[in-house]
Design a protein around this motif. Structure first.
Motif, short mmCIF file in Angstrom:
data_model
loop_
_atom_site.label_atom_id
_atom_site.label_comp_id
_atom_site.label_asym_id
_atom_site.label_seq_id
_atom_site.Cartn_x
_atom_site.Cartn_y
_atom_site.Cartn_z
N GLN A 250 -69.84 -125.80 -84.86
CA GLN A 250 -69.32 -126.34 -83.59
C GLN A 250 -69.46 -127.86 -83.55
N THR B 144 -66.03 -127.14 -79.85
CA THR B 144 -64.96 -126.53 -80.66
C THR B 144 -65.52 -126.06 -82.01
N PRO C 71 -60.57 -123.89 -84.59
CA PRO C 71 -60.08 -124.63 -83.43
C PRO C 71 -59.12 -123.85 -82.54
N LYS D 27 -57.28 -121.83 -79.85
CA LYS D 27 -57.64 -121.43 -78.48
C LYS D 27 -56.78 -120.25 -78.02
#
Lengths: 269, 269
Positions: free
Chosen positions: B175, B180, B214, B216
């Motif tokens: 992270q 992220t 990454p 989402k």
């Protein structure tokens, strides 16, 4: 020494068709040195695993599993559950450590032992009349007379027909008025024979326990697990598998210190 | 039509030696219609499963598993634990239903789809420089130029080398300051290609997610699971498996309504 050449020739012939599986022979082959091996090609896969749910039969005293839905596609964009269960639920493994202090836990079993020639011994006719029926040494010897000596590395499964009762936990446990269970299993003498006279990797049953229901000392468990073998209990669909010639894959538990746990068991032939 | 005859000839030749596995060709063979298949015999089995424990890396927000010892050989005569875990822990399956409402839950997947020719696509060199690296369509096409077109029924695994970080959850999640995640995965375009242009059964990664860190919107998940494919995450030991020619066995979860769950995955070749 002609076998490798023939294998190569077949490989060339089948090349882009159907040869991927051929080599499993080498892996299973070591185990099969003394087995009667069919020349028949594999074309089937049968799931030996019952569906696992809170409603399945369990040994008296064991708490049912819980399935708790934490997220759903509609509300969260993805779906998932939390599971809470006793290791010996459903179609599951008993690792050596389940009964033998210092024995291997399930995650430490050699992965090769999870791929094994499958021998299915049918005692369903006797079990239909006697719920306490056991696989005895005589059954093993009779099996061998028909199908050849049990392979080195074989997995020996009892088909007693009891699996037909799976959806009726009361009938599956078959407790009498005194609370004693009644269902088929392996006799301690048969367990002793498999451990001393044959080089099996494990033993399976389509009932709740390797030992038959009335057992209070779990002697078959103690003998088999004590010798480093593993057990599979509550196997499904054994009636659909040939007595000899199938290969068993055991998707065994891999959590740390596993005394056992649910498995996915599949037979191919 | 000569293949079956050749198979029979080999069966006779090898008879009591090593032929049990040969027929898997028929099962995998259907899936392998267009694959480049090696004529080499299988002699190895590799466990693609990490040990499952409370200490393993998990997606942020997921609660670690609990292992509670209920009985021990010393105190009770037998040893056993209760497990409490989020389905998507350790080396595990994502069933179609994990992201697709109305999609198949894991216990309902056809058992044949759990036995698949294994294609391993290596992107570890790129991933060593770029933690957000993805398997792209170009990687798949490059793989096919070298190893032949992906088989019907194949399982496609990404080896990014990330599995080496497994014992260090912080490094595995990777992270950044904003929270992220950074690790490799499949690009949505590659997922789309596998679903539209090839007939695979599933896709696997040696990272925490089919999508790279990454992401989402989890688009690779949505595309793959939405098309009825299954995923395997946190695969182990992919570096030890040949890019082509191995057979994958997935000991998938069998509990009712499974969005997924821990698996035992083994490659043989």
């Amino acid at each position: 020494m002609c076998a490798p050449l023939v294998m190569e020739a077949v490989a060339r012939t089948l090349s882009r068709r159907a040869f991927l599986g051929a080599g499993l022979g080498l892996l299973a082959g070591r185990a099969l040195a003394q087995a009667e091996v069919r020349g028949k090609a594999f074309s089937k896969a049968v799931d030996l695993t019952h569906e696992l749910s809170p409603e399945i039969p369990l040994f008296p005293g064991a708490e049912p599993m819980r399935i708790t839905t934490l997220v759903t596609v509609r509300q969260n964009g993805y779906y998932g559950n939390r599971l809470d269960l006793w290791e010996h639920s459903g179609t599951h493994m008993d690792a050596p450590a389940h009964f033998a202090e210092g024995g291997l836990t399930a995650e430490k079993l050699p992965v090769e032992s999870l791929i094994a020639p499958l021998a299915v011994i049918h005692i369903h006719e006797r079990a239909a009349k006697d719920p306490d029926a056991q696989v005895n040494v005589d059954d093993i010897l009779a099996y061998e007379r028909q199908h050849g000596r049990l392979a080195k590395g074989a997995f020996v499964a009892m088909h007693s027909g009891w699996e037909a009762r799976w959806r009726d936990p009361k009938a599956f446990l078959n407790q009498d008025a005194s609370g004693t269970l009644h269902f088929p299993g392996f006799s301690p003498e048969a367990a002793e024979f498999l451990v001393r006279e044959r080089e099996i990797v494990g033993v399976g049953v389509d009932t709740l326990s390797l030992d038959h229901g009335p057992s209070k000392d779990f002697k078959a468990h103690v003998i088999l697990l004590g010798a480093g073998k593993y057990g599979l209990e509550n196997l499904a669909n054994l009636a659909q598998v040939p007595p000899a010639g199938a290969l068993l894959f055991v998707g065994g538990p891999k959590h740390r210190g596993a005394s056992g746990g649910p498995v996915r068991a599949v037979a191919v032939w």
